[in-house]
Scaffold this motif. Structure first.
Motif, PDB file in Angstrom:
ATOM      1  N   LEU A  20      60.650  60.387 100.869  1.00 23.78           N
ATOM      2  CA  LEU A  20      59.268  60.879 100.870  1.00 23.78           C
ATOM      3  C   LEU A  20      59.169  62.258 101.524  1.00 23.78           C
ATOM      4  CD1 LEU A  20      57.419  57.589 101.826  1.00 23.78           C
ATOM      5  CD2 LEU A  20      57.201  58.813  99.645  1.00 23.78           C
ATOM      6  N   GLU A  21      59.906  62.456 102.622  1.00 25.00           N
ATOM      7  CA  GLU A  21      59.894  63.769 103.275  1.00 25.00           C
ATOM      8  C   GLU A  21      60.409  64.851 102.332  1.00 25.00           C
ATOM      9  OE1 GLU A  21      60.528  63.202 108.000  1.00 25.00           O
ATOM     10  OE2 GLU A  21      62.256  62.626 106.775  1.00 25.00           O
ATOM     11  N   MET A  22      61.483  64.545 101.625  1.00 27.91           N
ATOM     12  CA  MET A  22      62.054  65.539 100.708  1.00 27.91           C
ATOM     13  C   MET A  22      61.158  65.777  99.504  1.00 27.91           C
ATOM     14  SD  MET A  22      66.132  64.878 100.771  1.00 27.91           S
ATOM     15  CE  MET A  22      67.076  64.976 102.289  1.00 27.91           C
ATOM     16  N   LEU A  23      60.557  64.729  98.986  1.00 29.55           N
ATOM     17  CA  LEU A  23      59.645  64.892  97.851  1.00 29.55           C
ATOM     18  C   LEU A  23      58.437  65.737  98.248  1.00 29.55           C
ATOM     19  CD1 LEU A  23      59.682  61.319  96.259  1.00 29.55           C
ATOM     20  CD2 LEU A  23      60.728  63.407  95.341  1.00 29.55           C
ATOM     21  N   ARG A  24      57.986  65.558  99.479  1.00 26.97           N
ATOM     22  CA  ARG A  24      56.835  66.325  99.977  1.00 26.97           C
ATOM     23  C   ARG A  24      57.131  67.825  99.976  1.00 26.97           C
ATOM     24  NH1 ARG A  24      52.292  64.704 102.752  1.00 26.97           N
ATOM     25  NH2 ARG A  24      51.406  66.209 104.193  1.00 26.97           N
ATOM     26  N   ALA A  25      58.400  68.181 100.157  1.00 24.78           N
ATOM     27  CA  ALA A  25      58.798  69.585 100.194  1.00 24.78           C
ATOM     28  C   ALA A  25      58.913  70.209  98.798  1.00 24.78           C
ATOM     29  CB  ALA A  25      60.131  69.724 100.930  1.00 24.78           C
ATOM     30  N   LEU A  26      58.821  69.373  97.767  1.00 28.61           N
ATOM     31  CA  LEU A  26      58.921  69.873  96.394  1.00 28.61           C
ATOM     32  C   LEU A  26      57.513  70.018  95.815  1.00 28.61           C
ATOM     33  CD1 LEU A  26      61.892  67.637  95.211  1.00 28.61           C
ATOM     34  CD2 LEU A  26      61.967  70.070  95.813  1.00 28.61           C
ATOM     35  N   PRO A  27      57.074  71.238  95.533  1.00 25.46           N
ATOM     36  CA  PRO A  27      55.679  71.462  95.155  1.00 25.46           C
ATOM     37  C   PRO A  27      55.243  70.828  93.834  1.00 25.46           C
ATOM     38  CG  PRO A  27      56.972  73.465  94.879  1.00 25.46           C
ATOM     39  CD  PRO A  27      57.864  72.462  95.554  1.00 25.46           C
ATOM     40  N   ASP A  28      56.170  70.585  92.924  1.00 21.13           N
ATOM     41  CA  ASP A  28      55.787  70.066  91.614  1.00 21.13           C
ATOM     42  C   ASP A  28      56.010  68.570  91.467  1.00 21.13           C
ATOM     43  OD1 ASP A  28      55.014  72.616  90.830  1.00 21.13           O
ATOM     44  OD2 ASP A  28      57.038  73.121  90.157  1.00 21.13           O
ATOM     45  N   VAL A  29      56.123  67.863  92.596  1.00 20.22           N
ATOM     46  CA  VAL A  29      56.355  66.423  92.560  1.00 20.22           C
ATOM     47  C   VAL A  29      55.205  65.707  93.256  1.00 20.22           C
ATOM     48  CG1 VAL A  29      57.892  64.537  93.219  1.00 20.22           C
ATOM     49  CG2 VAL A  29      58.859  66.747  92.553  1.00 20.22           C
ATOM     50  N   GLU A  30      54.693  64.686  92.595  1.00 18.55           N
ATOM     51  CA  GLU A  30      53.640  63.838  93.153  1.00 18.55           C
ATOM     52  C   GLU A  30      54.261  62.481  93.454  1.00 18.55           C
ATOM     53  OE1 GLU A  30      49.538  63.823  91.353  1.00 18.55           O
ATOM     54  OE2 GLU A  30      50.152  61.764  90.870  1.00 18.55           O
ATOM     55  N   SER A  31      54.197  62.057  94.707  1.00 24.26           N
ATOM     56  CA  SER A  31      54.807  60.782  95.104  1.00 24.26           C
ATOM     57  C   SER A  31      53.748  59.690  95.212  1.00 24.26           C
ATOM     58  CB  SER A  31      55.550  60.930  96.426  1.00 24.26           C
ATOM     59  OG  SER A  31      54.676  61.329  97.459  1.00 24.26           O
ATOM     60  N   HIS A  32      54.119  58.505  94.697  1.00 25.55           N
ATOM     61  CA  HIS A  32      53.266  57.320  94.724  1.00 25.55           C
ATOM     62  C   HIS A  32      54.030  56.242  95.490  1.00 25.55           C
ATOM     63  CE1 HIS A  32      50.301  58.545  91.530  1.00 25.55           C
ATOM     64  NE2 HIS A  32      51.208  59.510  91.493  1.00 25.55           N
ATOM     65  N   LEU A  33      53.485  55.802  96.613  1.00 28.13           N
ATOM     66  CA  LEU A  33      54.205  54.921  97.532  1.00 28.13           C
ATOM     67  C   LEU A  33      53.657  53.503  97.543  1.00 28.13           C
ATOM     68  CD1 LEU A  33      56.180  54.420  99.939  1.00 28.13           C
ATOM     69  CD2 LEU A  33      54.331  55.250 101.432  1.00 28.13           C
ATOM     70  N   ILE A  34      54.618  52.551  97.604  1.00 27.11           N
ATOM     71  CA  ILE A  34      54.298  51.147  97.840  1.00 27.11           C
ATOM     72  C   ILE A  34      55.204  50.666  98.969  1.00 27.11           C
ATOM     73  CG2 ILE A  34      53.969  48.870  96.833  1.00 27.11           C
ATOM     74  CD1 ILE A  34      54.685  50.307  94.080  1.00 27.11           C
ATOM     75  N   LEU A  35      54.621  50.176 100.046  1.00 24.27           N
ATOM     76  CA  LEU A  35      55.373  49.577 101.157  1.00 24.27           C
ATOM     77  C   LEU A  35      55.200  48.063 101.114  1.00 24.27           C
ATOM     78  CD1 LEU A  35      54.387  51.717 104.300  1.00 24.27           C
ATOM     79  CD2 LEU A  35      56.542  51.788 103.049  1.00 24.27           C
TER      80      LEU A  35
END
Length: 193
Positions: A20-35
């Motif tokens: 998630l930290e690395m995805l956050r650093a990529l401007p063209d990626v939208e992360s969808h999280l399930i814990l």
């Protein structure tokens, strides 16, 4: 790109957090999280993170109990999913299409829509039931990517190992955060980079 990240109760929740930290650093990626509930417990046991802080790393967060979430339908356009770490219970649910929670349902949708599903199993040793499930998941189209350290990178810290592993997960989606020390061959005179 839109990626789903599932974090389950297996040991190794740091892999999902770092992803998630690395995805956050990529401007063209939208992360969808399930814990999962097990993930929330292991976040507290294994890291200095709180579940709310982990959720804040994602662009969109879903409850694992929300089987009516957008990502539970194939009509919701996603590019893929990573389950890191993937517990054996979750692996079994994926293989058997036993979608009693949103992580398994989203993985099931990912497979049926022929999108990339990457599973990061964190269990050792494996008994024959585990290996059968891993085989079945691979047969169904999932990519099995255990978090095996690459020692050719000459890691100096646990973070080096985690960053390389997560960087290799991102490689599977054509994404690069610059954390992977790439093998240059024995005659290159350098290690990685």
């Amino acid at each position: 790109m839109r990626l789903i990240v599932g974090i389950t109760g297996a040991s190794g929740v740091i892999y999902g957090i770092r992803l998630l930290e690395m995805l956050r650093a990529l401007p063209d990626v939208e992360s969808h999280l399930i814990l999962s509930s097990g993930a929330k417990l292991n976040i507290a046991l294994e890291t200095n993170w709180q579940p709310g802080a982990v959720e804040a790393l994602a662009d969109v967060v879903y409850s694992d109990k929300d089987l009516a979430a957008a990502i539970s339908s194939g009509s919701c356009r996603m590019d893929g999913m990573v389950i890191a770490p993937c517990s054996m219970k979750t692996l079994s649910g994926v293989v058997n299409s036993y979608a009693d929670n949103l992580i398994v349902r989203a993985a099931d949708v990912t497979l049926k829509e022929q999108r990339r599903l990457v599973l990061v199993p964190r269990e050792s040793p494996l008994h024959v039931g585990h290996t059968r499930l891993l085989h079945e998941a691979a047969t169904m189209g999932a990519v099995i990517c255990p978090p095996a350290p690459a020692f050719y990178t000459n890691p100096q810290t646990v973070d080096d190992i985690i960053n390389h592993t997560v960087g290799r997960l991102l490689d599977l989606f054509g994404l690069d955060c610059g954390t992977v020390k790439r093998w240059q061959g024995p005659g290159s005179g350098r290690r990685g980079d």
